[in-house]
Design a protein around this motif. Structure first.
Motif, PDB file in Angstrom:
ATOM      1  N   GLY A  12      54.831  41.718  38.954  1.00  0.00           N
ATOM      2  CA  GLY A  12      53.606  41.756  39.724  1.00  0.00           C
ATOM      3  C   GLY A  12      53.571  42.855  40.566  1.00  0.00           C
ATOM      4  N   VAL A  13      54.518  44.000  40.811  1.00  0.00           N
ATOM      5  CA  VAL A  13      54.269  44.971  41.562  1.00  0.00           C
ATOM      6  C   VAL A  13      54.792  46.176  40.868  1.00  0.00           C
ATOM      7  N   LEU A  14      54.080  47.350  41.091  1.00  0.00           N
ATOM      8  CA  LEU A  14      54.338  48.571  40.640  1.00  0.00           C
ATOM      9  C   LEU A  14      54.572  49.501  41.876  1.00  0.00           C
ATOM     10  N   TYR A  15      55.585  50.539  41.597  1.00  0.00           N
ATOM     11  CA  TYR A  15      56.032  51.372  42.665  1.00  0.00           C
ATOM     12  C   TYR A  15      55.574  52.881  42.652  1.00  0.00           C
ATOM     13  N   LEU A  16      54.696  53.579  43.630  1.00  0.00           N
ATOM     14  CA  LEU A  16      54.635  54.725  43.502  1.00  0.00           C
ATOM     15  C   LEU A  16      55.172  55.449  44.510  1.00  0.00           C
ATOM     16  N   GLY A  17      56.619  55.915  44.044  1.00  0.00           N
ATOM     17  CA  GLY A  17      57.708  56.355  44.900  1.00  0.00           C
ATOM     18  C   GLY A  17      58.067  55.101  45.764  1.00  0.00           C
ATOM     19  N   PRO A  18      58.040  55.192  47.182  1.00  0.00           N
ATOM     20  CA  PRO A  18      58.496  54.012  47.992  1.00  0.00           C
ATOM     21  C   PRO A  18      57.378  53.088  48.201  1.00  0.00           C
ATOM     22  N   VAL A  19      56.175  53.217  47.880  1.00  0.00           N
ATOM     23  CA  VAL A  19      55.256  52.569  48.204  1.00  0.00           C
ATOM     24  C   VAL A  19      54.763  51.374  47.073  1.00  0.00           C
ATOM     25  N   PRO A  20      54.864  50.284  47.332  1.00  0.00           N
ATOM     26  CA  PRO A  20      54.637  49.163  46.332  1.00  0.00           C
ATOM     27  C   PRO A  20      53.016  48.582  46.205  1.00  0.00           C
ATOM     28  N   LEU A  21      52.586  48.682  44.955  1.00  0.00           N
ATOM     29  CA  LEU A  21      51.058  48.240  44.530  1.00  0.00           C
ATOM     30  C   LEU A  21      51.488  46.964  43.927  1.00  0.00           C
ATOM     31  N   LYS A  92      54.246  36.163  53.733  1.00  0.00           N
ATOM     32  CA  LYS A  92      54.153  36.995  52.979  1.00  0.00           C
ATOM     33  C   LYS A  92      53.002  36.596  52.031  1.00  0.00           C
ATOM     34  N   ILE A  93      51.812  37.000  52.392  1.00  0.00           N
ATOM     35  CA  ILE A  93      50.541  36.752  51.863  1.00  0.00           C
ATOM     36  C   ILE A  93      50.508  37.519  50.443  1.00  0.00           C
ATOM     37  N   TRP A  94      51.147  38.925  50.262  1.00  0.00           N
ATOM     38  CA  TRP A  94      51.302  39.338  49.227  1.00  0.00           C
ATOM     39  C   TRP A  94      51.902  38.490  47.811  1.00  0.00           C
ATOM     40  N   GLU A  95      52.549  37.481  48.318  1.00  0.00           N
ATOM     41  CA  GLU A  95      53.514  36.703  47.164  1.00  0.00           C
ATOM     42  C   GLU A  95      52.395  35.689  46.751  1.00  0.00           C
ATOM     43  N   GLY A  96      51.135  35.618  47.060  1.00  0.00           N
ATOM     44  CA  GLY A  96      50.310  34.355  46.704  1.00  0.00           C
ATOM     45  C   GLY A  96      50.336  33.503  47.758  1.00  0.00           C
ATOM     46  N   GLY A  97      49.114  32.663  47.557  1.00  0.00           N
ATOM     47  CA  GLY A  97      48.776  31.439  48.280  1.00  0.00           C
ATOM     48  C   GLY A  97      47.908  31.783  49.262  1.00  0.00           C
ATOM     49  N   LEU A  98      46.276  31.857  48.985  1.00  0.00           N
ATOM     50  CA  LEU A  98      45.218  31.675  49.861  1.00  0.00           C
ATOM     51  C   LEU A  98      44.444  30.502  49.372  1.00  0.00           C
ATOM     52  N   GLY A  99      43.950  29.585  50.326  1.00  0.00           N
ATOM     53  CA  GLY A  99      43.235  28.460  49.941  1.00  0.00           C
ATOM     54  C   GLY A  99      41.954  28.914  50.147  1.00  0.00           C
ATOM     55  N   ILE A 100      40.956  28.655  49.308  1.00  0.00           N
ATOM     56  CA  ILE A 100      39.709  29.152  49.467  1.00  0.00           C
ATOM     57  C   ILE A 100      38.899  28.562  50.350  1.00  0.00           C
ATOM     58  N   TRP A 101      39.257  27.322  50.724  1.00  0.00           N
ATOM     59  CA  TRP A 101      38.583  26.528  51.669  1.00  0.00           C
ATOM     60  C   TRP A 101      38.665  26.978  53.027  1.00  0.00           C
ATOM     61  N   GLY A 102      39.948  27.339  53.447  1.00  0.00           N
ATOM     62  CA  GLY A 102      40.464  27.932  54.585  1.00  0.00           C
ATOM     63  C   GLY A 102      39.804  29.290  54.901  1.00  0.00           C
ATOM     64  N   ALA A 103      39.663  30.208  53.509  1.00  0.00           N
ATOM     65  CA  ALA A 103      38.974  31.336  53.625  1.00  0.00           C
ATOM     66  C   ALA A 103      37.585  31.167  54.060  1.00  0.00           C
ATOM     67  N   ILE A 104      36.978  30.382  53.247  1.00  0.00           N
ATOM     68  CA  ILE A 104      35.570  30.338  53.602  1.00  0.00           C
ATOM     69  C   ILE A 104      35.155  29.820  55.087  1.00  0.00           C
ATOM     70  N   ALA A 105      35.979  28.761  55.354  1.00  0.00           N
ATOM     71  CA  ALA A 105      35.648  27.928  56.848  1.00  0.00           C
ATOM     72  C   ALA A 105      35.848  29.038  58.099  1.00  0.00           C
ATOM     73  N   LEU A 106      37.033  29.791  57.979  1.00  0.00           N
ATOM     74  CA  LEU A 106      37.290  30.893  59.154  1.00  0.00           C
ATOM     75  C   LEU A 106      36.706  32.082  58.900  1.00  0.00           C
ATOM     76  N   GLY A 107      36.198  32.465  57.678  1.00  0.00           N
ATOM     77  CA  GLY A 107      35.671  33.846  57.211  1.00  0.00           C
ATOM     78  C   GLY A 107      34.121  33.452  57.826  1.00  0.00           C
ATOM     79  N   GLY A 143      45.054  37.803  40.434  1.00  0.00           N
ATOM     80  CA  GLY A 143      45.946  37.908  41.182  1.00  0.00           C
ATOM     81  C   GLY A 143      47.261  36.781  40.921  1.00  0.00           C
ATOM     82  N   ASN A 144      46.566  35.560  40.315  1.00  0.00           N
ATOM     83  CA  ASN A 144      47.545  34.749  40.040  1.00  0.00           C
ATOM     84  C   ASN A 144      48.253  34.964  38.878  1.00  0.00           C
ATOM     85  N   TRP A 145      47.453  35.535  37.933  1.00  0.00           N
ATOM     86  CA  TRP A 145      48.005  36.052  36.622  1.00  0.00           C
ATOM     87  C   TRP A 145      49.025  36.953  36.876  1.00  0.00           C
TER      88      TRP A 145
END
Length: 320
Positions: A12-21, A92-107, A143-145
């Motif tokens: 789930g990650v590619l590297y452009l030199g030292p920069v992870p995508l 470590k949000i980049w490893e996955g795990g965002l709840g849409i309910w919390g995102a909409i509420a606090l957003g 992103g889950n894929w």
């Protein structure tokens, strides 16, 4: 032997030199840009200024990310705070795990702050960005894929998702691609809101409420298909109960708002000149009205000048 399936990426990650995508983060970023772009077009069509949506998104997006992460960590706390787990992983949000309910509420809290600073009604802003949020969710689900997560029950259907990872309790095999189901559902929700907004001229937060209700309808049955660990209440997953509750609240708001404040806001951003195209493509711009008034004034001046010339000519004739 399966004849066809959706392959999972080997990593789930590619590297452009030292920069992870990271694929998960990349999908989230693209989704945010799509939401802001479409929201800006809809905001201008409603009579707002260009750039206002992006300015408010500067508040809404960070709040939404924090809210989404908080909901996930709180509802799945054992993944981070149980024995043998490292609590640092909660960040470590980049490893996955965002709840849409919390995102909409606090957003929404962040959007309210941004709207308040600009003197803009939050419901009008929410109506403008509602379809964009649905499209952002559709993109973000991919992103889950990349992370090989949140799949459904085992299946041998041609569109089954192949899971190859065996980490964190995964069992390699083919499963229902619930990430794809939800992505397609969100696309449908976005087009539903756009159509309903044009057909019924939804205002005062009702387009956003329709998005919420429609999304919850699909999330409930998609959530029921998932096999990842989750807390259960009365035999149903926590997120199913959340979807049911939020759906009822959204429908209640739709009904009460339509009775109390029918129609759409006349002014969504004080001081902004309307573009002339509201959400269903109609309307007349302020500039057009100004031009017509100026043209009428010029005609009256010309008529008066012509009348004066006639009177002068008549006076000259009498003297002769």
């Amino acid at each position: 032997m399966e004849l066809a399936f959706i392959p999972s990426p080997s990593r789930g990650v590619l590297y452009l030199g030292p920069v992870p995508l990271r694929g998960y983060a990349f999908c989230i970023i693209i989704g945010v840009f799509v939401a802001v772009w479409l929201g800006n077009k809809r905001w201008i069509a409603r009579g707002g200024r260009a750039g206002t949506v992006a300015d408010i998104a500067v508040w809404a997006v960070p709040f939404g990310l924090v809210g989404g992460r908080l909901y996930h960590v709180i509802t799945d706390y054992e993944l981070y705070f149980s024995e043998g787990r490292d609590w640092v992983d909660a960040f470590k949000i980049w490893e996955g795990g965002l709840g849409i309910w919390g995102a909409i509420a606090l957003g929404a809290v962040g959007a309210w702050i941004g709207c308040r600073r600009r003197g803009i009604p939050l419901p009008a802003y929410a109506d403008a960005i509602a379809p964009g949020i649905a499209f952002a969710q559709a993109i973000g689900r991919w992103g889950n894929w990349f992370n090989q997560e949140l799949y459904g029950k085992p299946t041998d259907l041609p569109w089954a998702l192949e899971i190859t990872s065996s980490s964190d309790g995964r069992v390699p095999g083919t499963y229902h691609p619930t990430f794809l189901y939800e992505s397609l559902w969100c696309v449908g929700v976005a087009f539903l809101v756009i159509w309903a907004d044009r057909r019924f001229r939804l205002g005062h937060g009702r387009a956003f409420a329709l998005y919420v209700a429609a999304y919850c309808t699909g999330r409930a049955w998609i959530e029921y298909m998932r096999v990842d660990d989750a807390h259960h209440i009365l035999g149903l997953r926590l997120n199913v109960w959340t979807a049911i509750l939020v759906f009822l609240l959204a429908v209640t708001y739709l009904v009460m708002s339509s009775k109390k404040r029918p129609g759409r806001e006349d002014v969504v951003e004080p001081g902004a000149s309307a573009s002339g195209d509201d959400a269903d493509g109609g309307g007349t711009s302020d500039e057009t009205g100004t031009d017509e008034a100026a043209a009428g004034k010029d005609d009256r001046i010309a008529d008066e000048a012509e009348a004066d010339a006639d009177r002068n000519e008549a006076g000259s004739g009498k003297k002769t």
